[in-house]
Every structure is written in structure tokens, then in C-alpha cells.
Design a protein around this motif. Structure first.
Motif, short mmCIF file in Angstrom:
data_model
loop_
_atom_site.label_atom_id
_atom_site.label_comp_id
_atom_site.label_asym_id
_atom_site.label_seq_id
_atom_site.Cartn_x
_atom_site.Cartn_y
_atom_site.Cartn_z
N THR A 1 37.70 51.26 38.75
CA THR A 1 38.40 50.26 38.70
C THR A 1 38.48 49.90 37.52
O THR A 1 40.01 49.35 37.23
N GLU A 2 37.72 49.96 36.69
CA GLU A 2 37.94 49.59 35.06
C GLU A 2 38.98 50.70 34.44
O GLU A 2 39.92 50.05 33.86
N LEU B 1 40.23 44.50 36.41
CA LEU B 1 39.00 44.35 35.56
C LEU B 1 38.20 43.03 36.30
O LEU B 1 36.94 43.16 36.01
N THR B 2 38.81 42.20 36.73
CA THR B 2 38.15 41.13 37.51
C THR B 2 37.59 41.46 38.72
O THR B 2 36.23 41.06 39.03
N ARG B 3 37.83 42.63 39.38
CA ARG B 3 37.07 43.28 40.56
C ARG B 3 36.17 44.02 39.91
O ARG B 3 35.09 44.42 40.61
N ASN C 1 30.32 47.01 29.38
CA ASN C 1 31.46 47.72 28.84
C ASN C 1 32.62 47.35 29.58
O ASN C 1 33.61 47.09 28.97
N ILE C 2 32.65 46.59 30.69
CA ILE C 2 33.71 45.84 31.32
C ILE C 2 34.13 44.95 30.71
O ILE C 2 35.33 44.37 30.35
N SER D 1 36.10 45.54 27.51
CA SER D 1 37.64 45.99 28.07
C SER D 1 38.27 44.62 28.36
O SER D 1 39.55 44.57 27.81
N THR D 2 37.58 43.66 28.82
CA THR D 2 38.26 42.56 29.23
C THR D 2 38.54 41.74 27.92
O THR D 2 39.62 41.11 27.85
N SER D 3 37.74 41.75 27.10
CA SER D 3 38.00 41.24 25.81
C SER D 3 39.13 41.68 24.88
O SER D 3 39.91 41.04 24.39
N HIS D 4 39.34 43.08 25.09
CA HIS D 4 40.22 43.80 24.62
C HIS D 4 41.52 43.47 25.32
O HIS D 4 42.79 42.85 24.42
#
Length: 411
Positions: free
Chosen positions: A153-154, A173-175, A191-192, A195-198
Motif C-alpha cells: 500500500t505504501e 499512506l494513511t491506510r 518507514n511509512i 514516506s509521509t514526511s516526504h
């Protein structure tokens, strides 16, 4: 806990948002204040955004008073939580992932690096729907299937981002984060968060990007130490701070990232995409460029190109765009044009809308200097190549053009 907004507030440690959501669901401010042992006046301050919860003791009061599982706030298991049936995995060997799932994500990852996510997105989401979702319902595979679902999902989120569909990327990413939490895989959850920070930084929310990186570091501390993971999270912290012109804190975060990446790995992880020296050099170039330290940024961008293998078409293209931009900022138009010609050799089948948009931004910067003959001649070549590329990608360029923003080159 079935509300994505609630999970997002907890992951970001935004207690004001948490209190507001609970209040909207019918919990009075009096009951909320009493449950977490604070005054109603202080509760209103948090809800109105006048201040944020920062102290560990208060996070613990919130967790215990509202019965929020500790891991959702980056805390240890609370005394009232039932003991887990199985311990959190220390290495991938203790909780082996399904071999077919690992093969699938490796295949998608390799294809994505070479050809971009534009045309792979549908294949990944179809794999999630057809091969992963039924096993989530069955749950006979144990926690490993939730980790596989989170990782894929990511990946779908990254591919949506690469296709310039950021709202869709946010949804993925929320899921992904709750799935990682259910699996008990702290490094994957961290790690997710990176990715959310990016993605948050891409929307110019620098404070939000920094908070997500901090959340990731809290999550990473709950699992086996993986230096490449903490290096990525410190790098994302540095990216957010540099974008906000916080020079000294950004440099400290970047130094920590370099120190972490130099450490020997004590554990491996099957679901994390590698964060290596080439990725750090690419990110360092962006950080130093934002800080106005162009000579050092140039050195890092060139170093990234020497480290990155030829098969990483998108990473090479993004790094060359950064390098050309740095040359422009340094006033070296000949060098910028030289790198620009290298960019025209990028495979026209690279299905990355993100690369297309960054190329457009680079062209706009060069257009200001088109009176200089080498630049003008290059722009003619650029426009010819651009028309051909747009014809080949007409089926996937559906999202409206967004404003230029900061990009990471770790994929």
C-alpha cells in the motif's frame, strides 16, 4: 480507532486534533479534561492550536486516560494493555514474510526504479485487491500478511505520487500505517512515516514534514536498530528544516543521518526499500541547495551520480535535474546545459510524471537565460524531446500541474 483522521492525529502526536475529533463525536470538554487530568482552559488551548502537547508524561496521561494503545502514540505498552501473544520481531528471520509477497514487491520495486510508477500503479493496486485483500480477511497468514499489505500500500502511494496524484498518494499512506501497526512491525511503520514526511514536504507543509519524521524516529526506536532507516528519517528531518531555512538544526540532522548510515547493520528488514549512500548524497544535494551552500550541493549531486547504478533511470534523471539547477544558481550556464543534454538521453519510456514536471521547472529556469546562445540552442532540442515524451505519456498525464516543490530521490 477505525477513523483515519484519528489514526493520523495519533501518528502525528497532535493531541489538539485528537481532542477535537472526540469532542465532535459527543465527548464533552469537561469529560476530556478530567480523563487526561488537565484543566479545561488548557484543553481549549490544545484544541485551538495555541500550544501542543510536548511532554512525555502528558502523552502517557492521554494514553491512559483515553485508553489509547501505547504504540499509537510512540509509547511503550501501557500497564492496562493485554500482553501481546507474540513478541515484536527482532529480525526478519524471526517473522519470515511470505516468499511470494517478497518476490512481488521486489519485482514491482525494480520495475518502478527503471520505468517509473505511472503505468505500474494499476498493477500494484490490482495485486493488492486480488492477492492481498482476500488473505487479510482470512487472516490465516498471521501478522505477516498485514506487513505485506502495508508495504504494498505504501508502494502504491509512491507510485500515485510519481504520477502526480498526491491526494490519492495520501490516502494510500494513511491506510498503510495502521496496517503496519497491526502487523507489529515497528520499522515498517517508521518507514511509512518517512514516506509521509516526504509527501507532506512536497505540499510545502514543512512543520508537518518534520513532525512525521519525528514520529518515524519514535517508531523506529521500538524495533531492532536499522541504521539505514534512522538515517532516512534524520535526512527527512534535515529536508524539512532546510526548507524552513533552519540552518544549524538542518545541518545537525544531516550529520546524524551520515553517522547512522556509516554504522554496521545489526538487522535486515524484508519490506524496507534501501536507503544507501547514493540516496543520501542526492538528498544532501537538495538540503545544501536549500541552505544556499551551492558548492557543497554541487559536490554531493556529482557524488550521487557516480554512485547510482545505470538501471536507476528515474533517480539519475532527478539527480541530473538537481545538478543542472545548482549550476544555474552558481551562474555556470555552460555546465547547466551540458547536464541538460545528458538529461535528454533519459529513456522516453520512463513513465514518471514527477520527472516531467521537474523537467518543466528546469526549462522555465533556463528560459530566463535563452538569450545566451548555448541555452537557446539547448531549449530547441529540449522542446523537441518534450513533445515526443508527452505523446508517449499522454495516457497517464491526467493530473493537473502542481506548483514546484521539494522532491526526494530515494526511490
Amino acid at each position: 480507532m477505525d477513523d483515519d483522521r484519528m489514526l493520523k492525529a495519533l501518528a502525528e502526536r497532535d493531541m489538539g486534533a485528537l481532542f477535537t475529533l472526540l469532542n465532535r463525536r459527543g465527548v464533552s470538554t469537561r469529560r476530556l479534561a478530567a480523563a487526561v487530568d488537565i484543566s479545561q482552559g488548557r484543553l481549549y488551548d490544545y484544541m485551538n492550536g495555541n500550544c501542543r502537547v510536548e511532554k512525555l508524561s502528558l502523552f502517557e496521561q492521554v494514553a491512559d486516560g483515553l485508553r489509547v494503545p501505547g504504540h499509537l502514540l510512540g509509547l511503550a505498552r501501557r500497564s492496562w494493555e493485554p500482553a501481546p501473544e507474540t513478541p515484536m520481531p527482532a529480525t526478519d528471520a524471526e517473522q519470515p514474510a511470505d516468499v511470494d509477497d517478497l518476490h512481488a514487491i521486489d519485482a514491482f520495486r525494480d520495475a518502478d526504479r527503471q520505468s517509473g510508477g505511472g503505468r505500474l500503479y494499476a498493477a500494484v493496486t490490482r495485486h493488492l485487491k486480488d492477492r492481498i485483500a482476500p488473505r487479510l480477511v482470512d487472516a490465516s497468514d498471521g501478522p505477516g500478511i498485514f506487513a505485506a499489505a502495508a508495504a504494498l500500500t505504501e508502494m502504491a502511494g509512491w507510485m500515485a505520487h510519481d504520477s502526480a496524484q498526491d491526494e490519492l498518494a495520501v490516502k494510500h499512506l494513511t491506510r498503510a500505517l495502521p496496517l503496519a501497526r497491526v502487523s507489529g512491525d515497528a520499522p515498517l511503520a517508521a518507514n511509512i512515516a518517512a514516506s509521509t514526511s516526504h509527501l507532506t514536504l512536497h505540499t510545502d507543509d514543512r512543520a508537518g514534514a518534520a513532525r512525521w519524521a519525528k514520529t518515524g524516529l519514535h517508531l523506529a526506536a521500538q524495533g531492532p536498530r536499522i541504521p539505514a532507516l534512522t538515517a532516512r528519517l534524520h535526512t527527512m528531518t534535515a529536508r524539512a528544516l532546510a526548507a524552513a531555512a533552519q540552518h544549524t538544526p538542518a545541518q545537525h540532522a544531516l550529520d546524524q543521518a551520515r553517522s547512522d548510515l556509516a554504522e554496521p547493520a545489526e538487522a535486515t528488514h524484508p519490506w524496507l526499500s534501501p536507503f544507501d549512500a547514493a540516496a543520501l548524497a542526492s538528498e544532501s544535494a537538495l538540503i545544501l541547495k536549500d541552505l544556499g551552500r551551492y558548492d557543497q550541493a554541487l559536490e554531493q549531486a556529482e557524488h550521487a551520480l557516480t554512485l547510482r547504478e545505470a538501471g536507476r533511470a528515474r533517480s539519475l534523471a532527478l539527480t541530473r535535474i538537481t545538478l543542472s539547477d545548482i549550476h544555474i544558481r552558481r551562474g555556470d550556464l555552460d555546465a547547466a546545459v551540458k547536464v541538460g543534454h545528458d538529461l535528454l538521453t533519459t529513456s522516453p519510456t520512463l513513465s514518471s510524471v514527477r520527472v516531467i514536471h521537474q523537467l518543466d521547472d528546469l526549462r522555465a529556469r533556463l528560459d530566463r537565460h535563452k538569450a545566451y546562445a548555448p541555452v537557446g540552442q539547448y531549449l530547441v532540442r529540449f522542446d523537441d524531446a518534450h513533445r515526443a515524451r508527452m505523446l508517449l505519456m499522454a495516457d497517464i498525464i491526467t493530473a493537473p500541474r502542481r506548483s514546484p516543490a521539494h522532491e526526494a530521490h530515494t526511490r
